[in-house]
Design a protein around this motif. Structure first.
Motif, PDB file in Angstrom:
ATOM      1  N   ILE A 218      40.487  29.940  51.834  1.00 24.74           N
ATOM      2  CA  ILE A 218      39.176  30.083  52.351  1.00 24.74           C
ATOM      3  C   ILE A 218      38.368  28.843  52.810  1.00 24.74           C
ATOM      4  O   ILE A 218      37.452  29.003  53.767  1.00 24.74           O
ATOM      5  N   GLY A 219      38.503  27.794  52.187  1.00 26.38           N
ATOM      6  CA  GLY A 219      37.959  26.389  52.612  1.00 26.38           C
ATOM      7  C   GLY A 219      38.528  26.107  54.024  1.00 26.38           C
ATOM      8  O   GLY A 219      37.656  25.765  54.930  1.00 26.38           O
ATOM      9  N   LYS A 220      39.705  26.479  54.466  1.00 23.05           N
ATOM     10  CA  LYS A 220      40.207  26.016  55.651  1.00 23.05           C
ATOM     11  C   LYS A 220      39.468  26.906  56.823  1.00 23.05           C
ATOM     12  O   LYS A 220      39.095  26.555  57.896  1.00 23.05           O
ATOM     13  N   LEU A 221      39.324  28.160  56.421  1.00 24.30           N
ATOM     14  CA  LEU A 221      38.700  29.424  57.157  1.00 24.30           C
ATOM     15  C   LEU A 221      37.242  28.978  57.423  1.00 24.30           C
ATOM     16  O   LEU A 221      36.625  28.888  58.647  1.00 24.30           O
ATOM     17  N   LEU A 222      36.626  28.430  56.473  1.00 28.36           N
ATOM     18  CA  LEU A 222      35.172  27.967  56.780  1.00 28.36           C
ATOM     19  C   LEU A 222      35.028  26.961  57.388  1.00 28.36           C
ATOM     20  O   LEU A 222      34.032  26.894  58.065  1.00 28.36           O
ATOM     21  N   ILE A 223      35.762  26.044  57.660  1.00 32.71           N
ATOM     22  CA  ILE A 223      35.683  24.645  58.167  1.00 32.71           C
ATOM     23  C   ILE A 223      35.929  25.197  59.768  1.00 32.71           C
ATOM     24  O   ILE A 223      35.260  24.875  60.603  1.00 32.71           O
ATOM     25  N   GLU A 224      37.022  26.015  59.904  1.00 33.06           N
ATOM     26  CA  GLU A 224      37.524  26.419  61.317  1.00 33.06           C
ATOM     27  C   GLU A 224      36.191  27.283  61.881  1.00 33.06           C
ATOM     28  O   GLU A 224      36.026  27.247  63.229  1.00 33.06           O
ATOM     29  N   ARG A 225      35.479  28.116  61.190  1.00 31.55           N
ATOM     30  CA  ARG A 225      34.312  28.860  61.469  1.00 31.55           C
ATOM     31  C   ARG A 225      32.977  28.137  61.805  1.00 31.55           C
ATOM     32  O   ARG A 225      31.897  28.684  62.105  1.00 31.55           O
ATOM     33  N   GLY A 226      33.123  26.682  61.267  1.00 31.80           N
ATOM     34  CA  GLY A 226      31.881  25.815  61.417  1.00 31.80           C
ATOM     35  C   GLY A 226      30.939  26.121  60.288  1.00 31.80           C
ATOM     36  O   GLY A 226      29.775  25.799  60.568  1.00 31.80           O
ATOM     37  N   GLU A 227      31.285  26.717  59.231  1.00 31.30           N
ATOM     38  CA  GLU A 227      30.478  27.251  58.152  1.00 31.30           C
ATOM     39  C   GLU A 227      29.996  25.942  57.458  1.00 31.30           C
ATOM     40  O   GLU A 227      28.870  25.774  56.891  1.00 31.30           O
ATOM     41  N   ILE A 228      31.203  25.113  57.190  1.00 26.53           N
ATOM     42  CA  ILE A 228      31.124  24.075  56.116  1.00 26.53           C
ATOM     43  C   ILE A 228      31.708  22.905  56.638  1.00 26.53           C
ATOM     44  O   ILE A 228      32.796  23.081  57.321  1.00 26.53           O
ATOM     45  N   GLU A 229      31.064  21.633  56.980  1.00 28.72           N
ATOM     46  CA  GLU A 229      31.689  20.458  57.329  1.00 28.72           C
ATOM     47  C   GLU A 229      32.764  19.997  56.622  1.00 28.72           C
ATOM     48  O   GLU A 229      32.921  20.231  55.388  1.00 28.72           O
ATOM     49  N   SER A 234      34.336  21.688  49.148  1.00 36.54           N
ATOM     50  CA  SER A 234      34.652  21.473  47.952  1.00 36.54           C
ATOM     51  C   SER A 234      34.335  22.934  47.160  1.00 36.54           C
ATOM     52  O   SER A 234      33.924  23.774  47.855  1.00 36.54           O
ATOM     53  N   MET A 235      35.027  22.967  45.793  1.00 37.55           N
ATOM     54  CA  MET A 235      34.867  24.276  45.174  1.00 37.55           C
ATOM     55  C   MET A 235      33.078  24.656  45.294  1.00 37.55           C
ATOM     56  O   MET A 235      33.158  25.775  45.389  1.00 37.55           O
ATOM     57  N   GLN A 236      32.687  23.541  45.012  1.00 36.83           N
ATOM     58  CA  GLN A 236      31.082  23.932  44.851  1.00 36.83           C
ATOM     59  C   GLN A 236      30.402  24.310  46.217  1.00 36.83           C
ATOM     60  O   GLN A 236      29.807  25.380  46.026  1.00 36.83           O
ATOM     61  N   THR A 237      30.763  23.797  47.138  1.00 33.55           N
ATOM     62  CA  THR A 237      30.160  24.251  48.296  1.00 33.55           C
ATOM     63  C   THR A 237      30.738  25.456  49.007  1.00 33.55           C
ATOM     64  O   THR A 237      30.088  26.334  49.362  1.00 33.55           O
ATOM     65  N   ILE A 238      32.175  25.803  48.534  1.00 29.61           N
ATOM     66  CA  ILE A 238      32.592  27.345  48.799  1.00 29.61           C
ATOM     67  C   ILE A 238      32.167  28.103  47.978  1.00 29.61           C
ATOM     68  O   ILE A 238      31.774  29.382  48.552  1.00 29.61           O
ATOM     69  N   ARG A 240      28.996  28.054  46.623  1.00 30.12           N
ATOM     70  CA  ARG A 240      27.545  28.005  47.157  1.00 30.12           C
ATOM     71  C   ARG A 240      27.522  29.201  48.486  1.00 30.12           C
ATOM     72  O   ARG A 240      26.690  29.950  48.691  1.00 30.12           O
ATOM     73  N   TRP A 241      28.441  28.982  49.482  1.00 33.29           N
ATOM     74  CA  TRP A 241      28.432  29.745  50.710  1.00 33.29           C
ATOM     75  C   TRP A 241      28.735  31.186  50.257  1.00 33.29           C
ATOM     76  O   TRP A 241      28.104  32.225  50.882  1.00 33.29           O
ATOM     77  N   LEU A 242      29.703  31.568  49.414  1.00 31.32           N
ATOM     78  CA  LEU A 242      29.946  32.883  49.039  1.00 31.32           C
ATOM     79  C   LEU A 242      28.848  33.406  48.457  1.00 31.32           C
ATOM     80  O   LEU A 242      28.456  34.795  48.562  1.00 31.32           O
ATOM     81  N   GLY A 243      28.208  32.589  47.531  1.00 28.99           N
ATOM     82  CA  GLY A 243      27.198  33.044  46.699  1.00 28.99           C
ATOM     83  C   GLY A 243      25.800  33.444  47.869  1.00 28.99           C
ATOM     84  O   GLY A 243      25.074  34.662  47.681  1.00 28.99           O
ATOM     85  N   ASP A 244      25.741  32.885  48.797  1.00 27.82           N
ATOM     86  CA  ASP A 244      24.680  33.106  50.049  1.00 27.82           C
ATOM     87  C   ASP A 244      25.178  33.949  50.852  1.00 27.82           C
ATOM     88  O   ASP A 244      24.314  34.622  51.839  1.00 27.82           O
ATOM     89  N   HIS A 245      26.450  34.389  51.019  1.00 28.15           N
ATOM     90  CA  HIS A 245      27.043  35.326  51.921  1.00 28.15           C
ATOM     91  C   HIS A 245      27.871  36.572  51.345  1.00 28.15           C
ATOM     92  O   HIS A 245      28.951  36.585  51.500  1.00 28.15           O
ATOM     93  N   PRO A 246      27.331  37.336  50.485  1.00 36.30           N
ATOM     94  CA  PRO A 246      28.168  38.266  49.557  1.00 36.30           C
ATOM     95  C   PRO A 246      28.815  39.278  50.204  1.00 36.30           C
ATOM     96  O   PRO A 246      29.833  39.841  49.912  1.00 36.30           O
TER      97      PRO A 246
END
Length: 246
Positions: A218-229, A234-238, A240-246
């Motif tokens: 999921i981290g790789k996917l979020l990077i590819e989509r430009g959601e997280i640099e 990290s586990m924490q940023t992932i 946080r993103w999932l919490g903000d985008h349920p």
């Protein structure tokens, strides 16, 4: 080992070279070794790792440990000094090695579902079977270590989405229910967890099997989509993103 993994060498050393060995108490390892022995004998042997050790290589040590009467830390150290030989693993290129750790996250759960505890942990279903070259269906990639046994033969098991949408529901496979789907996901990734129930009881779960489909990081996917640099993943940023985008 892959082509990207640096080579390593084993250097024989003595127990005296192990920092802290004389003060260590390895008594607790005997319970773990007995659990390993039961796994190898009664359930399923471990796969051979990069060091080349097989489950059969471990059995003489596990059987010897089973017959020992260990009553002190000194007894435990004597056993290992009699049956084992320590080696230092060092990289051939001379660079420092990198060691990762394992931990068990603690998750609040309930033994029964309600409006708050809605997301189940499942035990292994009976129709999920191990695959090998003897039973793998034609067309199912070698990467699939598990499949589904049906009346018509073996096929790929339903994927995570199908399971999340209820494929396993109603079969009595639920171990416990969690409050967070994100917690369940990260326990799947981590492979083990401690389950804390409302009245204080603590249980433990660990990996039993998987549906078999290729893992999508999921981290790789979020990077590819430009959601997280990439530098911030990290586990924490992932989480946080999932919490903000349920």
């Amino acid at each position: 080992m892959s082509e990207d993994t640096p080579g390593f060498a084993l250097q024989a050393i003595s127990f005296d070279d192990l920092q802290g060995w004389k003060d260590d108490d390895p008594s607790s390892l005997f319970e773990a070794m007995e659990a390993c022995r039961r796994q190898v004998i009664d359930i399923k042997p471990y796969r051979t790792g990069s060091l080349g050790l097989t489950a059969q290589d471990l059995l003489p040590l596990l059987e010897a440990a089973r017959s020992e009467n260990i009553s002190s830390a000194a007894d435990a150290r004597t056993f290992f000094q009699s049956h084992c030989r320590p080696f230092r693993i060092r990289r051939i290129d001379g660079n420092p090695g990198f060691v990762t750790a394992f931990y068990e996250p603690e998750i609040m759960v309930s033994a029964v579902p309600d409006d708050e505890y809605r997301f189940p942990f499942y035990r292994r279903p009976e129709d999920l079977i191990d695959l090998d070259e003897g039973n793998r269906p034609v067309g199912l990639p070698d990467s699939y270590a598990f499949g589904r046994l049906t009346s018509d033969g073996i096929e790929a098991y339903p994927d995570r989405r199908a399971i999340d949408e209820g494929f396993l529901a109603g079969r009595g496979l639920e171990i416990a229910w969690a409050m967070s789907k994100v917690d369940v996901f990260f326990v799947h990734v981590q492979g083990a967890a401690r389950l804390r129930y409302p009245h204080g009881r603590v249980g433990r779960i660990t990996y039993a099997a998987k549906a078999g489909h290729p893992f999508s990081a999921i981290g790789k996917l979020l990077i590819e989509r430009g959601e997280i640099e990439r530098s911030e993943i990290s586990m924490q940023t992932i989480r946080r993103w999932l919490g903000d985008h349920p």
